[in-house]
Motif scaffolding. Structure first.
Motif, PDB file in Angstrom:
ATOM      1  N   LYS A   7      37.974  36.043  26.644  1.00  0.00           N
ATOM      2  CA  LYS A   7      36.852  35.680  26.897  1.00  0.00           C
ATOM      3  C   LYS A   7      35.923  35.769  28.054  1.00  0.00           C
ATOM      4  N   THR A   8      36.633  35.830  28.864  1.00  0.00           N
ATOM      5  CA  THR A   8      35.949  35.868  30.360  1.00  0.00           C
ATOM      6  C   THR A   8      35.674  37.476  30.526  1.00  0.00           C
ATOM      7  N   ARG A   9      36.510  38.280  30.072  1.00  0.00           N
ATOM      8  CA  ARG A   9      36.636  39.780  30.119  1.00  0.00           C
ATOM      9  C   ARG A   9      37.114  40.161  31.512  1.00  0.00           C
ATOM     10  N   ASP A  10      37.715  39.059  32.355  1.00  0.00           N
ATOM     11  CA  ASP A  10      38.069  39.248  33.757  1.00  0.00           C
ATOM     12  C   ASP A  10      39.625  39.740  33.671  1.00  0.00           C
ATOM     13  N   PHE A  11      39.814  41.099  33.696  1.00  0.00           N
ATOM     14  CA  PHE A  11      41.346  41.415  33.803  1.00  0.00           C
ATOM     15  C   PHE A  11      41.778  41.568  35.289  1.00  0.00           C
ATOM     16  N   SER A  12      41.293  40.999  36.072  1.00  0.00           N
ATOM     17  CA  SER A  12      41.873  41.232  37.577  1.00  0.00           C
ATOM     18  C   SER A  12      43.368  40.904  37.748  1.00  0.00           C
ATOM     19  N   LEU A  13      43.714  41.610  38.515  1.00  0.00           N
ATOM     20  CA  LEU A  13      45.329  41.226  39.044  1.00  0.00           C
ATOM     21  C   LEU A  13      45.416  40.886  40.263  1.00  0.00           C
ATOM     22  N   THR A  14      46.053  39.860  40.787  1.00  0.00           N
ATOM     23  CA  THR A  14      46.225  39.512  42.178  1.00  0.00           C
ATOM     24  C   THR A  14      47.613  39.756  42.521  1.00  0.00           C
TER      25      THR A  14
END
Length: 181
Positions: A7-14
């Protein structure tokens, strides 16, 4: 990673507690259900080596290393100084108990670590009475009982000599001082 990725298309990885061991290229690839690549992003992770400076004569210096807590009880923790050569064992803590017999003589009675380090994840090393000869590259390795490296951190320590002002009461410096007066 965050929730609701599609949904957010935020595939960030911390990456928590990164160390110099984590330097590398990381690639995130998003595939369709059919296996086609929808998106591909490559990131270069650069992690600086921790720099610690202290003046010779100080009571102690802390080589910091904090990571995730609750490691297994059979974890082995080892601090070494590998540069300059030869490599020296600074501190070893298998099963959370110190083993001074395996410690290089240069560091005997000069190091300290927290007692509950496996529970807290604080593998910081206190080096007492730092000397100029302690300047070097230190590494803490946290290994499993099978020898797998679980954590790792490198610290560059520089012990600066005390600055001494030379006082001269004779020679050309004294003559210049007298002329100024």
């Amino acid at each position: 990673m965050k929730r609701n990725l599609l949904k957010t298309r935020d595939f960030s990885l911390t990456l928590k507690y990164p160390t110099d061991w984590d330097r590398d290229f990381f690639t995130c690839t998003v595939y369709s259900r059919e296996g086609n690549i929808l998106m591909k992003k490559q990131v270069v992770l650069k992690v600086k080596v921790c720099q610690v400076e202290v003046e010779e004569g100080e009571e102690s210096v802390l080589l910091p290393f904090k990571t995730t807590p609750d490691l297994p009880d059979d974890t082995k923790v080892e601090w070494i100084c590998y540069d300059p050569k030869p490599t020296k064992t600074v501190q070893m803590c298998p099963h959370s108990s110190d083993r001074p017999e395996e410690q290089d003589q240069v560091y005997r009675d000069r190091t300290e670590m927290k007692k509950d380090l496996l529970k807290t994840g604080d593998f910081s090393l206190t080096l007492k009475n730092p000397k100029h000869t302690d300047t070097g590259t230190y590494r803490c390795k946290v290994n499993s009982s099978r020898g797998e490296i679980l954590r790792w951190k490198t610290v560059q320590l520089e012990v600066k000599g005390r600055s001494k002002m030379k006082q001269s009461t004779s020679g050309p410096e004294a003559a210049q001082l007298i002329q100024l007066l």
